[in-house]
Write a protein that holds these residues in place. Structure first.
Motif, PDB file in Angstrom:
ATOM      1  N   THR A  88       0.855  -1.187   0.000  1.00 55.94           N
ATOM      2  CA  THR A  88       0.000   0.000   0.000  1.00 55.94           C
ATOM      3  C   THR A  88       0.893   1.240   0.000  1.00 55.94           C
ATOM      4  O   THR A  88       2.104   1.154   0.219  1.00 55.94           O
ATOM      5  CB  THR A  88      -0.918   0.060   1.242  1.00 55.94           C
ATOM      6  OG1 THR A  88      -0.153   0.500   2.382  1.00 55.94           O
ATOM      7  CG2 THR A  88      -1.547  -1.291   1.539  1.00 55.94           C
ATOM      8  N   ASP A  89       0.274   2.396  -0.213  1.00 56.06           N
ATOM      9  CA  ASP A  89       1.017   3.663  -0.202  1.00 56.06           C
ATOM     10  C   ASP A  89       1.054   4.303   1.183  1.00 56.06           C
ATOM     11  O   ASP A  89       1.613   5.390   1.345  1.00 56.06           O
ATOM     12  CB  ASP A  89       0.361   4.663  -1.170  1.00 56.06           C
ATOM     13  CG  ASP A  89       0.431   4.208  -2.614  1.00 56.06           C
ATOM     14  OD1 ASP A  89       1.389   3.492  -2.957  1.00 56.06           O
ATOM     15  OD2 ASP A  89      -0.487   4.558  -3.390  1.00 56.06           O
ATOM     16  N   PHE A  90       0.442   3.657   2.160  1.00 51.69           N
ATOM     17  CA  PHE A  90       0.227   4.295   3.455  1.00 51.69           C
ATOM     18  C   PHE A  90       1.508   4.863   4.057  1.00 51.69           C
ATOM     19  O   PHE A  90       1.577   6.042   4.413  1.00 51.69           O
ATOM     20  CB  PHE A  90      -0.414   3.301   4.424  1.00 51.69           C
ATOM     21  CG  PHE A  90      -0.740   3.889   5.768  1.00 51.69           C
ATOM     22  CD1 PHE A  90      -1.876   4.665   5.939  1.00 51.69           C
ATOM     23  CD2 PHE A  90       0.084   3.674   6.864  1.00 51.69           C
ATOM     24  CE1 PHE A  90      -2.185   5.223   7.175  1.00 51.69           C
ATOM     25  CE2 PHE A  90      -0.213   4.223   8.103  1.00 51.69           C
ATOM     26  CZ  PHE A  90      -1.351   5.000   8.255  1.00 51.69           C
ATOM     27  N   ASN A  91       2.541   4.040   4.195  1.00 52.46           N
ATOM     28  CA  ASN A  91       3.783   4.508   4.816  1.00 52.46           C
ATOM     29  C   ASN A  91       4.437   5.631   4.022  1.00 52.46           C
ATOM     30  O   ASN A  91       4.993   6.575   4.599  1.00 52.46           O
ATOM     31  CB  ASN A  91       4.770   3.349   4.963  1.00 52.46           C
ATOM     32  CG  ASN A  91       4.505   2.505   6.186  1.00 52.46           C
ATOM     33  OD1 ASN A  91       3.353   2.188   6.487  1.00 52.46           O
ATOM     34  ND2 ASN A  91       5.552   2.129   6.886  1.00 52.46           N
ATOM     35  N   PHE A  92       4.370   5.531   2.702  1.00 49.16           N
ATOM     36  CA  PHE A  92       4.968   6.561   1.856  1.00 49.16           C
ATOM     37  C   PHE A  92       4.188   7.869   1.963  1.00 49.16           C
ATOM     38  O   PHE A  92       4.774   8.953   2.002  1.00 49.16           O
ATOM     39  CB  PHE A  92       5.014   6.078   0.403  1.00 49.16           C
ATOM     40  CG  PHE A  92       5.828   4.828   0.215  1.00 49.16           C
ATOM     41  CD1 PHE A  92       7.216   4.880   0.204  1.00 49.16           C
ATOM     42  CD2 PHE A  92       5.203   3.597   0.069  1.00 49.16           C
ATOM     43  CE1 PHE A  92       7.971   3.724   0.042  1.00 49.16           C
ATOM     44  CE2 PHE A  92       5.944   2.440  -0.099  1.00 49.16           C
ATOM     45  CZ  PHE A  92       7.335   2.501  -0.104  1.00 49.16           C
ATOM     46  N   ASP A  93       2.866   7.764   2.038  1.00 45.14           N
ATOM     47  CA  ASP A  93       2.034   8.964   2.146  1.00 45.14           C
ATOM     48  C   ASP A  93       2.253   9.692   3.465  1.00 45.14           C
ATOM     49  O   ASP A  93       2.087  10.917   3.539  1.00 45.14           O
ATOM     50  CB  ASP A  93       0.556   8.599   1.994  1.00 45.14           C
ATOM     51  CG  ASP A  93       0.204   8.158   0.574  1.00 45.14           C
ATOM     52  OD1 ASP A  93       1.018   8.405  -0.341  1.00 45.14           O
ATOM     53  OD2 ASP A  93      -0.878   7.561   0.386  1.00 45.14           O
ATOM     54  N   PHE A  94       2.624   8.939   4.508  1.00 45.30           N
ATOM     55  CA  PHE A  94       2.864   9.552   5.814  1.00 45.30           C
ATOM     56  C   PHE A  94       4.356   9.796   6.065  1.00 45.30           C
ATOM     57  O   PHE A  94       4.762  10.114   7.184  1.00 45.30           O
ATOM     58  CB  PHE A  94       2.260   8.687   6.925  1.00 45.30           C
ATOM     59  CG  PHE A  94       0.773   8.870   7.074  1.00 45.30           C
ATOM     60  CD1 PHE A  94       0.255   9.725   8.033  1.00 45.30           C
ATOM     61  CD2 PHE A  94      -0.112   8.216   6.228  1.00 45.30           C
ATOM     62  CE1 PHE A  94      -1.115   9.917   8.169  1.00 45.30           C
ATOM     63  CE2 PHE A  94      -1.483   8.395   6.344  1.00 45.30           C
ATOM     64  CZ  PHE A  94      -1.991   9.248   7.317  1.00 45.30           C
ATOM     65  N   ASN A  95       5.151   9.651   5.016  1.00 40.08           N
ATOM     66  CA  ASN A  95       6.584   9.975   5.059  1.00 40.08           C
ATOM     67  C   ASN A  95       7.355   9.232   6.150  1.00 40.08           C
ATOM     68  O   ASN A  95       8.189   9.806   6.855  1.00 40.08           O
ATOM     69  CB  ASN A  95       6.783  11.486   5.218  1.00 40.08           C
ATOM     70  CG  ASN A  95       6.343  12.250   3.991  1.00 40.08           C
ATOM     71  OD1 ASN A  95       6.579  11.826   2.865  1.00 40.08           O
ATOM     72  ND2 ASN A  95       5.671  13.373   4.201  1.00 40.08           N
ATOM     73  N   VAL A  96       7.059   7.924   6.262  1.00 39.68           N
ATOM     74  CA  VAL A  96       7.842   7.082   7.168  1.00 39.68           C
ATOM     75  C   VAL A  96       8.493   5.918   6.424  1.00 39.68           C
ATOM     76  O   VAL A  96       9.237   5.133   7.021  1.00 39.68           O
ATOM     77  CB  VAL A  96       6.985   6.553   8.341  1.00 39.68           C
ATOM     78  CG1 VAL A  96       6.648   7.681   9.303  1.00 39.68           C
ATOM     79  CG2 VAL A  96       5.722   5.864   7.843  1.00 39.68           C
ATOM     80  N   SER A  97       8.203   5.784   5.128  1.00 36.39           N
ATOM     81  CA  SER A  97       8.912   4.863   4.241  1.00 36.39           C
ATOM     82  C   SER A  97       9.304   5.647   2.999  1.00 36.39           C
ATOM     83  O   SER A  97       8.628   6.615   2.625  1.00 36.39           O
ATOM     84  CB  SER A  97       8.034   3.670   3.843  1.00 36.39           C
ATOM     85  OG  SER A  97       7.779   2.829   4.942  1.00 36.39           O
ATOM     86  N   PHE A  98      10.390   5.201   2.362  1.00 41.00           N
ATOM     87  CA  PHE A  98      10.934   5.995   1.269  1.00 41.00           C
ATOM     88  C   PHE A  98      11.229   5.114   0.061  1.00 41.00           C
ATOM     89  O   PHE A  98      11.638   3.960   0.193  1.00 41.00           O
ATOM     90  CB  PHE A  98      12.194   6.720   1.744  1.00 41.00           C
ATOM     91  CG  PHE A  98      11.977   7.465   3.034  1.00 41.00           C
ATOM     92  CD1 PHE A  98      11.267   8.656   3.051  1.00 41.00           C
ATOM     93  CD2 PHE A  98      12.428   6.947   4.235  1.00 41.00           C
ATOM     94  CE1 PHE A  98      11.028   9.326   4.241  1.00 41.00           C
ATOM     95  CE2 PHE A  98      12.200   7.609   5.434  1.00 41.00           C
ATOM     96  CZ  PHE A  98      11.494   8.806   5.439  1.00 41.00           C
ATOM     97  N   THR A  99      11.004   5.673  -1.110  1.00 42.36           N
ATOM     98  CA  THR A  99      11.173   4.933  -2.356  1.00 42.36           C
ATOM     99  C   THR A  99      12.660   4.769  -2.675  1.00 42.36           C
ATOM    100  O   THR A  99      13.501   5.533  -2.169  1.00 42.36           O
ATOM    101  CB  THR A  99      10.498   5.674  -3.516  1.00 42.36           C
ATOM    102  OG1 THR A  99      11.190   6.917  -3.741  1.00 42.36           O
ATOM    103  CG2 THR A  99       9.029   5.948  -3.211  1.00 42.36           C
TER     104      THR A  99
END
Length: 250
Positions: free
Chosen positions: A148-159
């Motif tokens: 899901t995009d959840f972590n990326f949307d909340f800026n706690v995971s990075f591409t």
């Protein structure tokens, strides 16, 4: 004059009469009361922040199957989410997030009485989360946001592209670091129509309030007594301290 050993070296502590101590203590109390009032004002400003409506439908993996973001409220209007550093392929969750997580089960009992529920979310697959959770003996809800995009949307995971650039969007700024996961906390609100709003997020030192151990240590003569260059180098998983019990609450 008593001497105490700290990470900064040997420090002296002045010894005075009870009368002198009381004068100094009352002087400090004035500052403590001022700080408490400032904290109350800050909390009020936090509560009055504008909200952002969450338009995206997030679906997580939980122990009983698929769970939507709305499901995590369990009939409450407020939800607190801890973004736990645990990426896909990791053998264990972050030891520092684990330090924080050791406090959550007891708090979870009480916040439920204030129209609030709590969950932990990580990007690791549930099959990797559950063995570690069992080992730690935690009972709180822990979901996987894998795929899901959840972590990326909340800026706690990075591409991979963000990591390659060496500049990551974290804590409302741009930071030079190469890491794929980081920690944080977010607060959400769900209205009677089922609409969900993002009301607050904090990262880095902003999550200190969630660590009861630090609040206890701050009352002592040594305080946190941490290495300023590596503040949590003393932290271990609770089952790895010398003489530790497997039960985090023992």
């Amino acid at each position: 004059m008593p001497k105490i050993k700290t990470v900064r070296g040997i420090e002296n502590r002045k010894v005075v009469s009870q009368k002198e101590w009381l004068v100094a203590r009352k002087k400090l109390l004035v500052k403590e009361k001022k700080f408490s009032k400032l904290r109350d004002e800050l909390n009020l400003q936090r509560r009055k922040l504008a909200w952002v409506k969450i338009e995206k439908e997030y679906v997580f993996d939980g122990p009983t199957g698929k769970v939507t973001l709305g499901d995590l409220f369990f009939g409450k209007s407020q939800l607190i989410i801890y973004h736990f550093m645990f990426g896909p392929g990791w053998k264990e969750g972050c030891p520092h997030c684990s330090f924080w997580a050791d406090h959550y089960d007891s708090v979870n009992i009480h916040i439920g009485q204030r129209d609030t529920t709590f969950a932990v979310i990580s990007r690791a697959p549930l099959t990797e989360i559950e063995p570690f959770k069992k080992r730690m003996g935690w009972r709180f809800k822990w979901l996987s946001s894998f795929n899901t995009d959840f972590n990326f949307d909340f800026n706690v995971s990075f591409t991979p592209e963000q990591i390659k650039s060496g500049v990551l969007p974290y804590n409302y700024g741009k930071f030079k670091m190469k890491i794929d996961e980081y920690q944080g906390v977010s607060a959400l609100y769900r209205d009677k129509n089922g609409d969900i709003y993002h009301t607050y997020s904090a990262y880095a030192r902003g999550i200190d309030l969630m660590n009861t151990t630090y609040n206890f240590l701050d009352l002592t003569a040594k305080g946190r007594d941490e290495n300023p260059d590596a503040t949590q180098d003393w932290v271990r998983y609770h089952d790895q301290y010398k003489g530790a019990s497997k039960d985090c609450c023992a």
